[in-house]
Design a protein around this motif. Structure first.
Motif, PDB file in Angstrom:
ATOM      1  N   GLY A  87       0.921  -1.115  -0.020  1.00  0.00           N
ATOM      2  CA  GLY A  87       0.022   0.043  -0.114  1.00  0.00           C
ATOM      3  C   GLY A  87       0.764   1.158  -0.062  1.00  0.00           C
ATOM      4  N   VAL A  88       0.600   2.286  -0.725  1.00  0.00           N
ATOM      5  CA  VAL A  88       1.131   3.614  -0.666  1.00  0.00           C
ATOM      6  C   VAL A  88       0.235   4.698  -0.242  1.00  0.00           C
ATOM      7  CG1 VAL A  88       2.486   4.986  -2.290  1.00  0.00           C
ATOM      8  CG2 VAL A  88       2.482   2.514  -2.791  1.00  0.00           C
ATOM      9  N   GLU A  89       0.896   5.583   0.578  1.00  0.00           N
ATOM     10  CA  GLU A  89      -0.102   6.664   0.905  1.00  0.00           C
ATOM     11  C   GLU A  89       1.045   7.827   1.004  1.00  0.00           C
ATOM     12  OE1 GLU A  89      -3.286   6.962   1.656  1.00  0.00           O
ATOM     13  OE2 GLU A  89      -3.579   5.083   1.747  1.00  0.00           O
ATOM     14  N   SER A  90       0.828   9.050   0.284  1.00  0.00           N
ATOM     15  CA  SER A  90       1.568  10.194   0.157  1.00  0.00           C
ATOM     16  C   SER A  90       0.998  11.238   0.936  1.00  0.00           C
ATOM     17  CB  SER A  90       1.591  10.612  -1.461  1.00  0.00           C
ATOM     18  OG  SER A  90       0.536  11.461  -1.635  1.00  0.00           O
ATOM     19  N   MET A  91       2.020  11.926   1.535  1.00  0.00           N
ATOM     20  CA  MET A  91       1.625  13.031   2.361  1.00  0.00           C
ATOM     21  C   MET A  91       2.773  14.062   2.618  1.00  0.00           C
ATOM     22  SD  MET A  91       1.429  10.903   6.248  1.00  0.00           S
ATOM     23  CE  MET A  91       0.101   9.479   5.243  1.00  0.00           C
ATOM     24  N   THR A  99       3.231   9.609  11.317  1.00  0.00           N
ATOM     25  CA  THR A  99       2.217   8.545  11.020  1.00  0.00           C
ATOM     26  C   THR A  99       3.051   7.245  11.352  1.00  0.00           C
ATOM     27  OG1 THR A  99       0.994   9.909   9.563  1.00  0.00           O
ATOM     28  CG2 THR A  99       0.743   7.258   9.558  1.00  0.00           C
ATOM     29  N   TYR A 100       4.195   7.061  10.606  1.00  0.00           N
ATOM     30  CA  TYR A 100       5.239   6.030  10.887  1.00  0.00           C
ATOM     31  C   TYR A 100       5.368   5.810  12.073  1.00  0.00           C
ATOM     32  CZ  TYR A 100       9.548   3.317  10.665  1.00  0.00           C
ATOM     33  OH  TYR A 100      10.600   2.692  10.776  1.00  0.00           O
ATOM     34  N   ASN A 101       5.868   6.682  13.014  1.00  0.00           N
ATOM     35  CA  ASN A 101       6.282   6.537  14.326  1.00  0.00           C
ATOM     36  C   ASN A 101       5.062   5.771  15.172  1.00  0.00           C
ATOM     37  OD1 ASN A 101       8.834   7.442  14.138  1.00  0.00           O
ATOM     38  ND2 ASN A 101       8.778   9.351  15.182  1.00  0.00           N
ATOM     39  N   VAL A 102       3.940   6.401  14.931  1.00  0.00           N
ATOM     40  CA  VAL A 102       2.633   5.873  15.634  1.00  0.00           C
ATOM     41  C   VAL A 102       2.283   4.423  15.399  1.00  0.00           C
ATOM     42  CG1 VAL A 102       0.209   5.873  15.857  1.00  0.00           C
ATOM     43  CG2 VAL A 102       1.559   8.053  16.016  1.00  0.00           C
ATOM     44  N   LEU A 103       2.427   3.958  13.901  1.00  0.00           N
ATOM     45  CA  LEU A 103       2.127   2.719  13.483  1.00  0.00           C
ATOM     46  C   LEU A 103       3.081   1.691  13.867  1.00  0.00           C
ATOM     47  CD1 LEU A 103       0.263   3.375  10.098  1.00  0.00           C
ATOM     48  CD2 LEU A 103      -0.948   2.819  12.431  1.00  0.00           C
ATOM     49  N   LEU A 104       4.364   2.033  13.800  1.00  0.00           N
ATOM     50  CA  LEU A 104       5.621   1.545  14.317  1.00  0.00           C
ATOM     51  C   LEU A 104       5.395   1.129  15.687  1.00  0.00           C
ATOM     52  CD1 LEU A 104       8.329   0.534  13.095  1.00  0.00           C
ATOM     53  CD2 LEU A 104       9.156   2.529  14.214  1.00  0.00           C
ATOM     54  N   ARG A 109       3.470  -3.210  10.343  1.00  0.00           N
ATOM     55  CA  ARG A 109       5.015  -3.506   9.196  1.00  0.00           C
ATOM     56  C   ARG A 109       4.792  -2.613   8.018  1.00  0.00           C
ATOM     57  NH1 ARG A 109       6.153  -8.622   7.037  1.00  0.00           N
ATOM     58  NH2 ARG A 109       4.607  -7.861   5.127  1.00  0.00           N
ATOM     59  N   VAL A 110       5.440  -1.123   8.705  1.00  0.00           N
ATOM     60  CA  VAL A 110       5.375  -0.045   7.890  1.00  0.00           C
ATOM     61  C   VAL A 110       6.624   0.545   7.497  1.00  0.00           C
ATOM     62  CG1 VAL A 110       3.085   0.782   8.671  1.00  0.00           C
ATOM     63  CG2 VAL A 110       5.279   1.342   9.903  1.00  0.00           C
ATOM     64  N   ALA A 111       7.020   1.166   6.309  1.00  0.00           N
ATOM     65  CA  ALA A 111       7.870   1.751   6.288  1.00  0.00           C
ATOM     66  C   ALA A 111       7.688   3.254   5.836  1.00  0.00           C
ATOM     67  CB  ALA A 111       8.853   1.007   4.924  1.00  0.00           C
ATOM     68  N   VAL A 112       8.680   4.266   5.578  1.00  0.00           N
ATOM     69  CA  VAL A 112       8.487   5.601   5.171  1.00  0.00           C
ATOM     70  C   VAL A 112       9.381   5.767   4.182  1.00  0.00           C
ATOM     71  CG1 VAL A 112       9.579   6.722   7.195  1.00  0.00           C
ATOM     72  CG2 VAL A 112       7.723   8.030   5.803  1.00  0.00           C
ATOM     73  N   ALA A 113       9.361   6.625   3.133  1.00  0.00           N
ATOM     74  CA  ALA A 113      10.337   6.944   2.245  1.00  0.00           C
ATOM     75  C   ALA A 113      10.111   8.624   2.120  1.00  0.00           C
ATOM     76  CB  ALA A 113       9.791   6.465   0.876  1.00  0.00           C
ATOM     77  N   LEU A 114      11.222   9.380   2.557  1.00  0.00           N
ATOM     78  CA  LEU A 114      10.895  10.486   2.757  1.00  0.00           C
ATOM     79  C   LEU A 114      11.959  11.461   1.997  1.00  0.00           C
ATOM     80  CD1 LEU A 114      11.473  10.339   6.699  1.00  0.00           C
ATOM     81  CD2 LEU A 114       9.179  10.808   5.514  1.00  0.00           C
ATOM     82  N   ILE A 115      11.333  12.632   1.375  1.00  0.00           N
ATOM     83  CA  ILE A 115      12.111  13.633   0.803  1.00  0.00           C
ATOM     84  C   ILE A 115      12.172  14.975   1.797  1.00  0.00           C
ATOM     85  CG2 ILE A 115      11.874  15.433  -0.850  1.00  0.00           C
ATOM     86  CD1 ILE A 115      10.584  13.160  -2.691  1.00  0.00           C
TER      87      ILE A 115
END
Length: 117
Positions: A87-91, A99-104, A109-115
């Motif tokens: 699944g992919v969510e942009s924000m 969001t990553y920290n809360v779900l982690l 089972r989450v990951a985050v790709a950050l700019i």
């Protein structure tokens, strides 16, 4: 109000961010970055879906932080991840970090790709 201490077990949380950088697990990382529960990797941006796909079995959802503002993801980037069952969510990047920290902390089972902002 009841407060609960957040525990990340052996996972790597995002501690902070600022112009051009992220602080992850106490380490400053400059530029775009991928953060998985088990570690951190460099990322070349939307042309680099392979870096995420290499770890497709480790995550169910990837949050994509698009900088200071929410932006649409390139169709080929989104389609490649979704075809692999991710699944992919942009924000905006600040929201993606939170969001990553809360779900982690919930053991998801989450990951985050950050700019950076």
């Amino acid at each position: 109000m009841r407060l609960n201490e957040i525990r990340y077990n052996d996972s790597v949380p995002i501690d902070g961010y600022g112009p051009g950088f992220f602080r992850i697990g106490g380490t400053i990382i400059r530029g775009p970055v991928l953060v998985f529960p088990t570690g951190v990797a460099g990322w070349d941006g939307f042309t680099d879906s392979a870096a995420i796909l290499d770890r497709a079995g480790d995550v169910d959802v990837v949050f994509v932080g698009t900088g200071a503002e929410t932006a649409h993801l390139p169709a080929d980037f989104r389609e490649a991840l979704e075809a692999a069952g991710i699944g992919v969510e942009s924000m905006a990047s600040p929201a993606a970090c939170r969001t990553y920290n809360v779900l982690l902390s919930e053991g998801r089972r989450v990951a985050v790709a950050l700019i950076p902002i």
